[in-house]
Design a protein around this motif. Structure first.
Motif, mmCIF file in Angstrom:
data_model
loop_
_atom_site.group_PDB
_atom_site.id
_atom_site.type_symbol
_atom_site.label_atom_id
_atom_site.label_comp_id
_atom_site.label_asym_id
_atom_site.label_seq_id
_atom_site.Cartn_x
_atom_site.Cartn_y
_atom_site.Cartn_z
ATOM 1 N N VAL A 20 -8.928 -7.077 -3.900
ATOM 2 C CA VAL A 20 -7.747 -7.819 -4.364
ATOM 3 C C VAL A 20 -6.565 -7.515 -3.449
ATOM 4 O O VAL A 20 -5.833 -8.426 -3.027
ATOM 5 N N TRP A 21 -6.375 -6.244 -3.123
ATOM 6 C CA TRP A 21 -5.268 -5.858 -2.247
ATOM 7 C C TRP A 21 -5.447 -6.481 -0.858
ATOM 8 O O TRP A 21 -4.484 -6.946 -0.253
ATOM 9 N N GLU A 22 -6.691 -6.490 -0.357
ATOM 10 C CA GLU A 22 -6.961 -7.082 0.950
ATOM 11 C C GLU A 22 -6.635 -8.580 0.939
ATOM 12 O O GLU A 22 -6.059 -9.104 1.896
ATOM 13 N N ILE A 23 -7.006 -9.248 -0.134
ATOM 14 C CA ILE A 23 -6.721 -10.686 -0.261
ATOM 15 C C ILE A 23 -5.213 -10.922 -0.291
ATOM 16 O O ILE A 23 -4.698 -11.806 0.399
ATOM 17 N N ALA A 24 -4.492 -10.127 -1.067
ATOM 18 C CA ALA A 24 -3.032 -10.282 -1.136
ATOM 19 C C ALA A 24 -2.401 -10.027 0.230
ATOM 20 O O ALA A 24 -1.504 -10.776 0.661
ATOM 21 N N ASP A 25 -2.872 -8.998 0.926
ATOM 22 C CA ASP A 25 -2.367 -8.717 2.274
ATOM 23 C C ASP A 25 -2.628 -9.888 3.218
ATOM 24 O O ASP A 25 -1.761 -10.286 3.998
ATOM 25 N N ARG A 26 -3.850 -10.433 3.138
ATOM 26 C CA ARG A 26 -4.235 -11.531 4.016
ATOM 27 C C ARG A 26 -3.367 -12.765 3.765
ATOM 28 O O ARG A 26 -2.862 -13.385 4.704
ATOM 29 N N SER A 82 4.372 -15.411 2.606
ATOM 30 C CA SER A 82 4.739 -15.143 1.221
ATOM 31 C C SER A 82 3.449 -15.165 0.399
ATOM 32 O O SER A 82 2.410 -15.635 0.869
ATOM 33 N N VAL A 83 3.562 -14.666 -0.818
ATOM 34 C CA VAL A 83 2.371 -14.587 -1.664
ATOM 35 C C VAL A 83 2.799 -14.732 -3.115
ATOM 36 O O VAL A 83 3.912 -14.359 -3.475
ATOM 37 N N ASN A 84 1.921 -15.317 -3.934
ATOM 38 C CA ASN A 84 2.207 -15.390 -5.359
ATOM 39 C C ASN A 84 0.931 -15.097 -6.143
ATOM 40 O O ASN A 84 -0.175 -15.153 -5.605
#
Length: 112
Positions: free
Chosen positions: A64-70, A77-79
């Motif tokens: 999950v963290w890797e996906i958010a970083d990517r 930006s990310v949501n």
């Protein structure tokens, strides 16, 4: 760079290694370096990123963290919705994705 050796209780090292695997040494060094940036033990205990340490690589929570970083790197930006959608595409439970996104977000001082 000169090195010194420190002793850790075996059970502590084992727990750290279970989470960080091959990045254990670098993770420990980074944590020790952060001690220089902290004025008091009160400052250390109030540090948000220490409340939510990065999960180990290869784990569902780490993914999950890797996906958010990517997503952050690719789009700037990310949501929550984008991360959860990407996690579900990789068969990560929606509740795991939501919880870990929240932890990831709180551990990111530069993301608002």
């Amino acid at each position: 760079m000169e090195s010194i050796f420190i002793q850790l209780p075996a059970s502590l090292y084992t727990s750290i290694y279970e989470r960080y695997r091959e990045e254990t040494g670098a993770t420990i060094a980074a944590c020790l370096s952060r001690l220089l940036d902290v004025g008091t033990s009160e400052d250390l205990s109030s540090d948000q990123s220490s409340q939510y340490p990065r999960p180990g690589m290869g784990t569902k929570t780490g993914k999950v963290w890797e996906i958010a970083d990517r997503i952050l790197k690719e789009k700037g930006s990310v949501n929550r919705e984008a991360v959860i959608k990407a996690c579900m595409e990789e068969e990560i439970n929606v509740n795991t994705a939501s919880t870990q996104y929240s932890h990831w977000r709180k551990a990111q001082p530069s993301v608002s």
